[in-house]
Scaffold this motif. Structure first.
Motif, short mmCIF file in Angstrom:
data_model
loop_
_atom_site.label_atom_id
_atom_site.label_comp_id
_atom_site.label_asym_id
_atom_site.label_seq_id
_atom_site.Cartn_x
_atom_site.Cartn_y
_atom_site.Cartn_z
N HIS A 125 26.97 58.05 31.48
CA HIS A 125 27.83 59.12 30.93
C HIS A 125 27.14 59.79 29.75
O HIS A 125 26.98 59.18 28.69
N HIS A 145 30.63 68.59 31.79
CA HIS A 145 32.07 68.86 32.00
C HIS A 145 32.31 69.89 33.09
O HIS A 145 31.50 70.78 33.32
N GLU A 153 31.45 64.89 34.74
CA GLU A 153 32.70 64.34 34.20
C GLU A 153 33.77 65.38 34.52
O GLU A 153 33.89 66.39 33.82
N SER A 188 38.27 62.31 34.10
CA SER A 188 38.90 62.07 32.80
C SER A 188 40.06 63.00 32.52
O SER A 188 40.14 64.10 33.05
N HIS A 191 41.45 64.99 29.48
CA HIS A 191 41.08 65.41 28.12
C HIS A 191 42.29 65.91 27.35
O HIS A 191 42.23 66.13 26.16
N THR A 203 36.78 57.82 32.62
CA THR A 203 36.20 57.76 31.27
C THR A 203 37.30 57.66 30.21
O THR A 203 38.44 58.09 30.44
N HIS A 204 36.92 57.12 29.07
CA HIS A 204 37.82 56.96 27.90
C HIS A 204 39.30 56.99 28.27
O HIS A 204 40.01 57.95 27.93
N ASP A 258 28.36 58.29 26.30
CA ASP A 258 29.01 59.60 26.22
C ASP A 258 28.29 60.46 25.18
O ASP A 258 28.91 61.20 24.43
ZN LIG Z 1 35.26 63.11 28.03
#
Ligand SMILES: [Zn+2]
Ligand SMILES: [Zn+2]
Length: 557
Positions: A322, A354, A393, A418, A420, A447-448, A509
């Motif tokens: 990532h 992104h 992502e 993800s 956001h 992710t996250h 990231d």
């Molecule tokens: Zn992100």
């Protein structure tokens, strides 16, 4: 001129600056003479400054309190001690931090100081927990960066055998209280001299033979320089946590030892040298316990039974899945990211910019995916030692669909998905978005997952155990994101994820080549706080295995 020894012995060095600022000429023989005193100077301060020189010692001036080591200042401001009591404690014990005060209370050393008694000691003991809460906390990423600059310098000094951070920083907490460093050396003066030679000299809050407190970027950094013979004891005590140390102390008591902040005493009261932490643990019949899990919960019992897991380490990480480039909101071209990953010794990496609807300032577009693929193809030829995966992502849209059509997603080697932003949705709706992304055969990694922003925004209030169940069911990994503002999953959630049987990926990231290493480090530390082992980590596996995981889910379509 201020006498040198005053500066040497005083924690309250700013008294010196105060003298200078107020145009007071402290004549060495005749005592301080005041020339042209500013009209606002407090006569009490003047009186105290006179006394300071007359006594040949020092005095704590209240208006200089802003510049004493933070924990002492908080203790005073908590109301537990008067300014004179605070000065007396420091003078008698050399205390500079809450950890020193905890030890002093525990050993009943404060009541023995002339002018103090058991009541003051009890008041300090009662104030210490709140003191911790009052101390401003620094995000782990910033604390690590500041500490590294000091550690790097210390490690160049001949005579320094090792230098490590202690406290919550070493334990990898998301938010760090004090930045403190322990460096083992028999020549502390050399280490102090090294730290004081910098282009713009740092503010010195405190300096003694074996301690130095600096203000760096407005954050206090304490350095302790114990003799190597017993430095392991200082490292162990100052690393904490308090609960872990108390459990060790109880274990020591049970086998006839006495463990204090100073080290291990045998039955005769003789201090046994502890050059390393391992030496202390070994005496107590334990293997060395990793700092990240020293929480005073079950780690000592497990260590006692030889059942501590081997936590994932940086050396286990074989690639980074990532990161961003100029194709979205990264600051560096892909080539710089590739060079960074090669320098870190990775076998593989994934460029994951992104998708079009992301809130990032710049995003991949449908058109740019092909151009990016061409650029990556060229780089693969020029950097044959590393496998460069072309990934993305992709945002999970408010209705749960992904922000690229499948025909585009199929072209990527790996797809990360993800959230956001919450789009104002309730937790159940957010969970549905995650669920539909995880069901998508092209999605390998979420992710996250909490999307928190350290220290400004809490993560989503979701049923994370349900999320991890879904991740297992849909063979989707969840991320431990090492970006300082994410650290997401955090240690506690990562532990629940692996307990549920989920696979995690530890990633940087990173949006800049120079942060690839530091952010992976933070990710690994966070994973260790979650008791994560290399077998749980997707990117601790070989490229073939990673590709197989991706292909297996895709093949299930
Ligand atoms: Zn992100
Ligand atoms: Zn990202």
């Amino acid at each position: 001129m201020i006498r040198g020894d005053l500066v040497e012995q005083s924690v309250f060095v700013r008294a010196e600056a105060l003298v200078r600022a107020r145009h007071i000429d402290a004549d060495t023989d005749a005592g301080p003479l005041v020339h042209d005193p500013p009209p606002d100077i407090d006569p009490e301060i003047l009186k105290r400054l006179r006394q300071m020189y007359e006594a040949g010692g020092w005095v704590l001036v209240e208006s200089a309190l802003a510049d004493v080591p933070g924990d002492l200042r908080w203790l005073y401001e908590s109301g537990a001690v008067t300014i004179d009591q605070l000065g007396a404690i420091h003078r008698a014990l050399g205390s500079t931090s809450a950890a020193d005060l905890v030890a002093a209370v525990r050993e009943e050393k404060i009541r023995a100081i002339p002018g103090l008694d058991a009541h003051v000691e009890a008041a300090i003991g009662a104030a210490l927990p709140t003191l911790r809460a009052m101390t401003p906390r620094v995000p782990l990423g910033r604390a690590t960066a500041i500490a590294e600059t000091v550690l790097d310098r210390l490690r160049t000094v001949p005579g320094v055998t090792w230098a490590l951070p202690v406290g919550s920083l070493r334990r990898g907490q998301d938010m760090v209280g004090d930045i403190e460093i322990v460096a083992a050396t028999s020549q502390p003066a050399d280490a102090i001299a090294e730290l004081l030679i910098v282009p713009e000299s740092p503010r010195v809050l405190h300096k003694t033979e074996r301690r130095l407190y600096l203000l760096i970027e407005r954050i206090q950094v304490g350095v302790r320089l114990p003799d190597p013979e017993n430095a392991g004891a200082a490292l162990l005590y100052l690393t904490g946590s308090t609960a872990h140390f108390e459990a060790l102390r109880a274990r020591a008591d049970a086998s006839g030892w006495r463990l204090t902040a100073d080290g291990l005493y045998d039955g005769d009261g003789t201090l046994r040298p502890s050059p390393t932490e391992d030496a202390v643990y070994a005496t107590l019949g334990l293997p060395c316990i990793p700092p990240e899990i020293r929480e005073g919960t079950e780690e000592i019992a497990l260590a006692n039974r030889g059942e501590l897991p081997t936590l994932v380490a940086r050396a286990d990480i074989r690639g980074d899945l990532h990161m961003h480039s100029l194709w979205s909101d990264g600051r560096d071209p892909i080539e710089a990211m590739v060079q960074g990953c090669v320098a870190l010794g990775y076998e593989y990496m994934a460029i994951t910019d992104h998708s079009p609807s992301s809130a990032a300032l710049r995003n991949l577009t449908l058109d740019s995916v092909n151009k990016q693929a061409d650029e990556i193809a060229g780089l693969r030829e020029r950097y044959p030692t590393i496998a460069i995966l072309h990934g993305c992502e992709v945002d999970i849209l408010p209705d749960g669909r992904l922000d690229f059509p499948d025909r585009i997603l199929e072209r990527f080697d790996i797809v990360l998905a993800s959230l956001h932003d919450s789009a104002g949705q309730l937790p159940e709706q957010l969970m549905k978005r995650y669920a539909s992304a995880m069901q998508h055969p092209l999605v390998t990694l979420i992710t996250h997952p909490t999307n928190r922003l350290v220290p400004h925004r809490r993560g989503y209030d979701l049923d994370y155990d349900r999320l991890f169940e879904l991740a297992v069911e849909h063979r989707t990994a969840v991320e431990i994101d090492g970006a300082p503002s994410h650290l997401d999953l955090d240690g506690a959630l990562a532990r629940r994820a692996i307990a549920a049987g989920a696979t995690v990926a530890v990633s940087s990231d990173s949006h800049r080549a120079e942060m690839l290493g530091p952010q992976m480090h933070l990710g690994v530390v966070t994973a260790r706080r979650g008791w994560v082992e290399s077998r749980h980590v997707l990117n601790a596996r070989s490229l073939e295995e990673v590709r197989a995981v991706i292909a297996a889910k895709r093949g299930a379509r």
